[in-house]
Enzyme design. Structure first.
Site, short mmCIF file in Angstrom:
data_model
loop_
_atom_site.label_atom_id
_atom_site.label_comp_id
_atom_site.label_asym_id
_atom_site.label_seq_id
_atom_site.Cartn_x
_atom_site.Cartn_y
_atom_site.Cartn_z
N TYR A 144 0.82 -1.21 0.00
CA TYR A 144 0.00 0.00 0.00
C TYR A 144 0.86 1.27 0.00
CZ TYR A 144 -3.79 -3.21 1.29
OH TYR A 144 -4.69 -4.24 1.33
N LYS A 194 4.17 -15.51 2.43
CA LYS A 194 4.09 -16.30 1.20
C LYS A 194 5.53 -16.60 0.80
CE LYS A 194 1.62 -18.05 -2.18
NZ LYS A 194 0.84 -19.28 -1.99
N ASP A 226 -2.24 -18.42 1.94
CA ASP A 226 -3.39 -19.15 1.39
C ASP A 226 -3.87 -20.21 2.39
OD1 ASP A 226 -0.87 -20.19 0.92
OD2 ASP A 226 -1.40 -21.17 -0.96
N ASP A 250 -4.80 -7.14 6.08
CA ASP A 250 -6.05 -6.46 5.74
C ASP A 250 -7.12 -7.52 5.44
OD1 ASP A 250 -7.90 -4.65 4.94
OD2 ASP A 250 -6.87 -3.99 3.12
N ASP A 254 -10.32 -9.04 8.13
CA ASP A 254 -11.74 -9.01 7.76
C ASP A 254 -12.34 -10.41 7.76
OD1 ASP A 254 -11.89 -6.32 7.61
OD2 ASP A 254 -12.54 -6.22 5.51
#
Ligand code: NAD
Length: 366
Positions: A144, A194, A226, A250, A254
């Site tokens: 970001y 990852k 994942d 992020d 959620d």
């Protein structure tokens, strides 16, 4: 000898913000006699309410007060009245500006499934019962904020790019926040990356492993993102603290929130250097129910509990508030957002009353 007061800036903001903040302030007043330090509260303007009064979403006075405070407690900002404003002048811009000014880099989001509300989860009761986890998300680095842009290939085809990039200190400070939080919980950090594909993830894993050496009492394991997403949906009860970089965090925070099934119950903390922090419910200003007296104040009250735990080091008071909320929910008190069709719902003020009653039993001498 007098003890210096702990200074909290309170930002009720817009929509249901002032309604739920009122209940949090009643809870603060109830725990005051049990705190080690006096707490001073200063209320300031932010968001749409500040636009209406001063023409800007983050007045200089509010910014200065927050930067001088030991902790900031926000409710929520925004609403349809200000939706026509350009992004840079909208209520939410005030919030982003404040988070930036306070240099918070670790976002802590607990996700707790209360036994009495397990049926509100989109997952089966047996999968979610007992879930009590904390997502620690890096907040100021990664994709970001890394170099980004649009260019053209030598053949003239347009493309866009973002860059995931982390420095050693950026990884280590958020990892420390996760290990410190784990010390107050079940002493287990799962770091998400990852590393089978991304170089930045390999680096992340090395740095988190290095930080773990300073915390021999906390167990560390690693999961690919994942797999973490899948495990959250299938066996969320295995997690204590989940640590992730900005983008992965992020998404996972959620997902963890969705598992609880109750937006009105979710608090959050954003921590910077030292003990200073910014605390707010995960939900927004809920304009659809603002002014009706039906908003659930629990996320706001639990945000106050997080403030007392992480910034004020008042762990006992935080635990008492969390226990009072657990008891209130177990006793069957429900605002409309968490009530089943066969349950009677109560309002914001009544929920505050019920939590205060439960709190009194957590402090029998009060
Ligand atoms: P929202 O979280 O405000 O509301 C989503 C739904 O959840 C609504 O139906 C609402 O009634 C319900 N809800 C939320 N909190 C509740 C509570 N405490 N008790 C009972 N029900 C509750 O999200 P939204 O509708 O997408 O956004 C509304 C406004 O809030 C927008 O202006 C948005 O920009 C702003 N917002 C602000 C923040 C913040 O201040 N941090 C975060 C998210 C959204």
């Amino acid at each position: 000898m007098s003890v210096s007061p702990f200074h909290v800036v309170v930002l009720p903001g817009d929509g249901i913000g002032p309604e739920v903040m009122t209940q949090a302030m009643r809870v603060l007043d109830a725990v005051r006699p049990h705190l080690h330090r006096p707490v001073e509260v200063e209320e300031c303007w932010i968001g749409g309410a500040a636009i209406d009064r001063f023409g800007v979403p983050l007045p200089q006075e509010t910014r200065d007060a927050c930067l001088a405070a030991d902790a900031v407690l926000l409710a929520a900002v925004g609403g349809p009245k200000w939706d026509h404003l350009p992004v840079s002048q909208a209520p939410e811009a005030g919030l982003l500006g404040l988070r930036k000014a306070m240099a918070v880099f670790a976002n802590l989001r607990p996700a707790v499934v209360y036994p009495a509300l397990a049926d509100a989860s989109p997952l089966k009761r047996e999968r979610v019962e007992g879930v009590d986890l904390l997502v620690v998300r890096e907040l100021t680095g990664g994709l970001y904020y890394g170099p980004a842009g649009r260019k053209e290939t030598p053949e003239g085809e347009p493309f866009a790019y973002n860059t995931m990039r982390y420095t050693r200190s950026e990884v280590r400070r958020v990892a420390q926040a996760a290990f410190e939080a784990a010390r107050q919980r079940r002493h287990h950090v799962t770091s998400v990356d990852k590393a089978n594909v991304l170089e930045v993830s390999r680096f992340w894993r090395e740095e988190v492993t290095a930080v773990a050496k300073e915390y021999p009492d906390v167990a560390l394991d690693h999961l690919y993102v994942d797999n973490a997403a899948m495990q959250l949906a299938t066996r969320p009860g295995q997690f204590d603290v989940l640590l992730a970089e900005n983008t992965f965090g992020d998404i996972l925070s959620d997902e963890a929130a969705a598992i609880t099934g109750s937006l009105g119950l979710l608090p959050s903390a954003s921590l910077g250097k030292g003990a200073r922090g910014f605390y707010e419910p995960v939900h927004g200003s809920a304009p659809d129910i603002a002014g009706k007296g039906t908003a659930n104040p629990i996320a706001q009250i639990l945000s106050l509990a997080m403030l007392l735990r992480y910034s004020a080091q008042e762990v006992q008071a935080a635990e008492a508030i969390e226990e009072a909320v657990r008891q209130t929910i177990a006793a069957g008190y429900r605002t409309p957002d968490i009530a089943q069709s066969n349950e009677t719902a109560i309002g914001t003020q009544e929920m505050g009353n019920a939590i205060l009653d439960a709190l009194a039993s957590c402090y029998p001498s009060a």
